[in-house]
Design an enzyme around this catalytic site. Structure first.
Site, PDB file in Angstrom:
ATOM      1  N   SER A  93       0.868  -1.357  -0.083  1.00  0.00           N
ATOM      2  CA  SER A  93       0.446   0.425  -0.194  1.00  0.00           C
ATOM      3  C   SER A  93       0.809   1.402  -0.020  1.00  0.00           C
ATOM      4  O   SER A  93       0.457   2.330  -0.548  1.00  0.00           O
ATOM      5  CB  SER A  93      -1.145   0.042   0.566  1.00  0.00           C
ATOM      6  OG  SER A  93       0.082  -0.436   2.331  1.00  0.00           O
TER       7      SER A  93
ATOM      8  N   HIS B 181       8.301   2.513   9.605  1.00  0.00           N
ATOM      9  CA  HIS B 181       8.233   2.261  10.213  1.00  0.00           C
ATOM     10  C   HIS B 181       6.464   2.438  10.955  1.00  0.00           C
ATOM     11  O   HIS B 181       6.797   3.505  11.275  1.00  0.00           O
ATOM     12  CB  HIS B 181       9.154   2.153  11.033  1.00  0.00           C
ATOM     13  CG  HIS B 181       9.215   1.465  12.578  1.00  0.00           C
ATOM     14  ND1 HIS B 181       8.834  -0.687  12.385  1.00  0.00           N
ATOM     15  CD2 HIS B 181       9.056   1.482  14.244  1.00  0.00           C
ATOM     16  CE1 HIS B 181       9.120  -0.751  13.921  1.00  0.00           C
ATOM     17  NE2 HIS B 181       8.582   0.314  14.764  1.00  0.00           N
TER      18      HIS B 181
HETATM   19  C1  GRF Z   1       3.875  -0.537   7.217  1.00  0.00           C
HETATM   20  O1  GRF Z   1       2.920  -0.789   7.924  1.00  0.00           O
HETATM   21  C2  GRF Z   1       5.989  -0.426   6.810  1.00  0.00           C
HETATM   22  O2  GRF Z   1       5.062   0.810   8.839  1.00  0.00           O
HETATM   23  C3  GRF Z   1       5.777  -1.417   7.480  1.00  0.00           C
HETATM   24  O3  GRF Z   1       5.252  -2.717   6.838  1.00  0.00           O
HETATM   25  C4  GRF Z   1       3.809  -1.783   6.605  1.00  0.00           C
HETATM   26  C5  GRF Z   1       4.188  -2.612   4.613  1.00  0.00           C
HETATM   27  O4  GRF Z   1       2.706  -1.784   4.229  1.00  0.00           O
HETATM   28  N1  GRF Z   1       7.184  -1.259   7.460  1.00  0.00           N
HETATM   29  P1  GRF Z   1       2.648  -2.259   2.883  1.00  0.00           P
HETATM   30  O5  GRF Z   1       3.283  -4.043   2.077  1.00  0.00           O
HETATM   31  O6  GRF Z   1       3.225  -0.873   2.199  1.00  0.00           O
HETATM   32  O7  GRF Z   1       1.102  -2.136   2.729  1.00  0.00           O
END
Ligand code: GRF
Length: 200
Positions: free
Chosen positions: A18, A116
């Site tokens: 996402s 993060h």
């Molecule tokens: C995010 O919440 C990021 O903070 C963490 O992993 C997740 C990735 O989500 N490191 P996406 O794959 O970008 O939806």
């Protein structure tokens, strides 16, 4: 590389992608001066690869090696080659679930960043939103930081806060944090693309 050119990005992810989708939206709708050259995943059917393909980026699954936590050196060298073939200037971790090691770090010094889902230095590691709920925090959020060998320890670049509301489930809080991520990550990339703080 010179000012005015698009910043060439490589993206590493293991999940649904996402954040990558939000970055493509910012490129297409808000003129973020960047180009996603290649998307690399250690998970063969990760959603992030499908998102990369849908936006005509090169995509690549890499066999991550035997460790569940780390990339092996050979895999890191493969990834560095993929990134260098595309003349990538900056590497984004977007939900990449393995620890990045010395081969990648040496190839892209201060050019690998991560997002993060907590207000670092609070709640490093996995499922940080659950850690925030367990700690009874009133405010949660997300952090973009430089990647170094420690897990979620690199220098902080930017943060965004969200409220923790009474009755929040882990899923609801995580979704609220992700909404903030989808604004913050493109903003930080926009800064790097325009300011080129690492330009030589
Ligand atoms: C995010 O919440 C990021 O903070 C963490 O992993 C997740 C990735 O989500 N490191 P996406 O794959 O970008 O939806």
């Amino acid at each position: 590389m010179s000012a005015g050119e698009k910043l060439r990005l490589g993206v590493l992810g293991s999940g649904k992608g996402s954040n990558l989708e939000a970055i493509f939206r910012a490129i297409h709708e808000r003129h973020l001066p960047a180009e996603v050259k290649v998307v690399v995943s250690d998970v063969r059917d990760a959603g992030i690869l499908a998102i990369g393909r849908a936006h005509h980026a090169h995509t690549k699954y890499v066999y991550p090696g035997e460790s569940r936590a780390r990339l092996d050196r050979e895999t890191e060298r493969n990834i560095v080659n993929l990134l260098q073939q595309e003349h990538v200037e900056m590497v984004l971790l977007a939900g990449f679930m393995r620890i990045v090691g010395p081969v990648l770090l040496a190839a892209f010094p201060r050019r690998i960043i991560n997002i993060h889902p907590s207000l670092l230095p609070e709640h490093r590691g996995l499922r940080a939103w659950e850690q925030a709920l367990a700690a009874g925090d009133g405010v949660a959020g997300c952090t973009v930081h430089y990647v170094e060998e420690g897990v979620d320890t690199g220098e902080i670049i930017a943060q965004a806060e969200v409220d923790v509301l009474p009755g929040d489930s882990p899923e609801v809080l995580h979704a609220r944090i992700q909404e903030a991520e989808h604004v913050l990550y493109p903003e930080v990339i926009d800064f790097f693309a325009r300011e080129r703080p690492f330009a030589v």
